[in-house]
Design a protein around this motif. Structure first.
Motif, mmCIF file in Angstrom:
data_model
loop_
_atom_site.group_PDB
_atom_site.id
_atom_site.type_symbol
_atom_site.label_atom_id
_atom_site.label_comp_id
_atom_site.label_asym_id
_atom_site.label_seq_id
_atom_site.Cartn_x
_atom_site.Cartn_y
_atom_site.Cartn_z
ATOM 1 N N GLY A 1 -43.157 98.152 -7.349
ATOM 2 C CA GLY A 1 -42.147 97.124 -7.116
ATOM 3 C C GLY A 1 -42.763 95.811 -6.656
ATOM 4 O O GLY A 1 -42.378 94.738 -7.115
ATOM 5 N N LEU A 2 -43.729 95.893 -5.751
ATOM 6 C CA LEU A 2 -44.421 94.683 -5.295
ATOM 7 C C LEU A 2 -45.219 94.040 -6.423
ATOM 8 O O LEU A 2 -45.252 92.818 -6.559
ATOM 9 C CB LEU A 2 -45.319 95.005 -4.104
ATOM 10 C CG LEU A 2 -44.588 95.345 -2.808
ATOM 11 C CD1 LEU A 2 -45.569 95.818 -1.740
ATOM 12 C CD2 LEU A 2 -43.793 94.145 -2.312
ATOM 13 N N ALA A 3 -45.857 94.872 -7.249
ATOM 14 C CA ALA A 3 -46.600 94.343 -8.404
ATOM 15 C C ALA A 3 -45.644 93.649 -9.377
ATOM 16 O O ALA A 3 -45.936 92.557 -9.883
ATOM 17 C CB ALA A 3 -47.359 95.466 -9.110
ATOM 18 N N GLY A 4 -44.495 94.267 -9.623
ATOM 19 C CA GLY A 4 -43.500 93.648 -10.496
ATOM 20 C C GLY A 4 -42.996 92.328 -9.937
ATOM 21 O O GLY A 4 -42.792 91.360 -10.672
ATOM 22 N N GLY A 5 -42.800 92.268 -8.621
ATOM 23 C CA GLY A 5 -42.373 91.027 -7.977
ATOM 24 C C GLY A 5 -43.415 89.931 -8.108
ATOM 25 O O GLY A 5 -43.077 88.767 -8.362
ATOM 26 N N ALA A 6 -44.684 90.301 -7.949
ATOM 27 C CA ALA A 6 -45.762 89.314 -8.088
ATOM 28 C C ALA A 6 -45.846 88.792 -9.520
ATOM 29 O O ALA A 6 -46.006 87.585 -9.750
ATOM 30 C CB ALA A 6 -47.095 89.934 -7.671
ATOM 31 N N ILE A 7 -45.681 89.685 -10.494
ATOM 32 C CA ILE A 7 -45.705 89.269 -11.900
ATOM 33 C C ILE A 7 -44.501 88.379 -12.204
ATOM 34 O O ILE A 7 -44.621 87.379 -12.918
ATOM 35 C CB ILE A 7 -45.760 90.496 -12.828
ATOM 36 C CG1 ILE A 7 -47.121 91.180 -12.688
ATOM 37 C CG2 ILE A 7 -45.501 90.109 -14.280
ATOM 38 C CD1 ILE A 7 -47.202 92.543 -13.352
ATOM 39 N N SER A 8 -43.354 88.709 -11.643
ATOM 40 C CA SER A 8 -42.161 87.895 -11.824
ATOM 41 C C SER A 8 -42.366 86.499 -11.251
ATOM 42 O O SER A 8 -41.993 85.492 -11.870
ATOM 43 C CB SER A 8 -40.963 88.575 -11.158
ATOM 44 O OG SER A 8 -39.837 87.745 -11.199
ATOM 45 N N LEU A 9 -42.954 86.422 -10.077
ATOM 46 C CA LEU A 9 -43.239 85.135 -9.444
ATOM 47 C C LEU A 9 -44.186 84.315 -10.313
ATOM 48 O O LEU A 9 -43.966 83.122 -10.539
ATOM 49 C CB LEU A 9 -43.831 85.351 -8.051
ATOM 50 C CG LEU A 9 -44.223 84.111 -7.270
ATOM 51 C CD1 LEU A 9 -42.997 83.254 -6.966
ATOM 52 C CD2 LEU A 9 -44.925 84.500 -5.977
ATOM 53 N N LEU A 10 -45.227 84.950 -10.834
ATOM 54 C CA LEU A 10 -46.179 84.258 -11.699
ATOM 55 C C LEU A 10 -45.506 83.768 -12.984
ATOM 56 O O LEU A 10 -45.685 82.615 -13.390
ATOM 57 C CB LEU A 10 -47.353 85.182 -12.037
ATOM 58 C CG LEU A 10 -48.399 84.607 -12.981
ATOM 59 C CD1 LEU A 10 -49.096 83.412 -12.341
ATOM 60 C CD2 LEU A 10 -49.406 85.677 -13.362
ATOM 61 N N ALA A 11 -44.711 84.625 -13.607
ATOM 62 C CA ALA A 11 -44.038 84.246 -14.851
ATOM 63 C C ALA A 11 -43.077 83.091 -14.619
ATOM 64 O O ALA A 11 -43.050 82.124 -15.389
ATOM 65 C CB ALA A 11 -43.304 85.443 -15.435
ATOM 66 N N HIS A 12 -42.295 83.183 -13.561
ATOM 67 C CA HIS A 12 -41.335 82.112 -13.252
ATOM 68 C C HIS A 12 -42.080 80.823 -12.923
ATOM 69 O O HIS A 12 -41.667 79.734 -13.325
ATOM 70 C CB HIS A 12 -40.433 82.536 -12.094
ATOM 71 C CG HIS A 12 -39.151 81.801 -12.040
ATOM 72 N ND1 HIS A 12 -38.125 82.018 -12.929
ATOM 73 C CD2 HIS A 12 -38.721 80.821 -11.211
ATOM 74 C CE1 HIS A 12 -37.116 81.219 -12.641
ATOM 75 N NE2 HIS A 12 -37.447 80.479 -11.606
ATOM 76 N N GLY A 13 -43.183 80.946 -12.214
ATOM 77 C CA GLY A 13 -43.990 79.776 -11.883
ATOM 78 C C GLY A 13 -44.548 79.092 -13.116
ATOM 79 O O GLY A 13 -44.564 77.860 -13.203
ATOM 80 N N LEU A 14 -44.997 79.880 -14.082
ATOM 81 C CA LEU A 14 -45.515 79.297 -15.322
ATOM 82 C C LEU A 14 -44.425 78.556 -16.091
ATOM 83 O O LEU A 14 -44.662 77.482 -16.636
ATOM 84 C CB LEU A 14 -46.140 80.386 -16.195
ATOM 85 C CG LEU A 14 -47.461 80.953 -15.695
ATOM 86 C CD1 LEU A 14 -47.871 82.162 -16.528
ATOM 87 C CD2 LEU A 14 -48.554 79.895 -15.707
ATOM 88 N N VAL A 15 -43.223 79.129 -16.118
ATOM 89 C CA VAL A 15 -42.105 78.459 -16.797
ATOM 90 C C VAL A 15 -41.769 77.157 -16.080
ATOM 91 O O VAL A 15 -41.560 76.113 -16.722
ATOM 92 C CB VAL A 15 -40.867 79.384 -16.876
ATOM 93 C CG1 VAL A 15 -39.640 78.626 -17.332
ATOM 94 C CG2 VAL A 15 -41.140 80.559 -17.802
ATOM 95 N N MET A 16 -41.717 77.182 -14.754
ATOM 96 C CA MET A 16 -41.403 75.971 -13.992
ATOM 97 C C MET A 16 -42.466 74.900 -14.215
ATOM 98 O O MET A 16 -42.154 73.714 -14.364
ATOM 99 C CB MET A 16 -41.303 76.261 -12.490
ATOM 100 C CG MET A 16 -40.176 77.169 -12.078
ATOM 101 S SD MET A 16 -38.581 76.500 -12.493
ATOM 102 C CE MET A 16 -38.202 77.541 -13.877
#
Length: 128
Positions: free
Chosen positions: A56-71
């Protein structure tokens, strides 16, 4: 998705930094889902989380990275092009669900994919 993309694009352009905008988003939205889960499941939630906490923490970190790249892309590129590229992820997710996971690619998924593809086309044709 269109509203979400417009809000993010506007927010990231008006903010001082991309990282600051992302930090505020995650700070304001982050606690909501765990609180809802706790309210719904109560104390047993903690035992249920224990075996999957790492993933779950790994998924959250990947989500943060993906959202950051889009932003970052929205802050430095054309919003319509970034939005069109972002929406292709929905089509890729449908293909992943169908091919490796052997989920049915029924009529509803086909119609939804066509609508997404039409939206991407409209965005690309509308961009200068």
């Amino acid at each position: 998705m269109a509203g979400h993309t417009v809000l993010d694009g506007t927010g990231v352009h008006r903010s001082q930094t991309v990282i600051g905008y992302i930090a505020w988003l995650f700070l304001c939205q982050g606690p909501v889902l765990p609180l809802l889960a706790l309210a719904r499941r109560g104390r047993p939630l903690f035992a249920q989380l224990k075996p999957v906490c790492g993933i779950g923490l790994a998924g959250g970190a990947i989500s943060l990275l993906a959202h950051g790249l889009v932003m970052w892309a929205q802050a430095h590129g054309d919003l319509t092009t970034v939005a069109a590229l972002r929406e292709t992820g929905i089509l890729i997710a449908a293909l992943i669900a169908t091919l490796p996971f052997r989920e049915r690619f029924g009529r509803l998924r086909l119609i939804a994919g066509a609508v997404v593809l039409a939206g991407i086309t409209v965005l690309e044709l509308a961009s200068p």
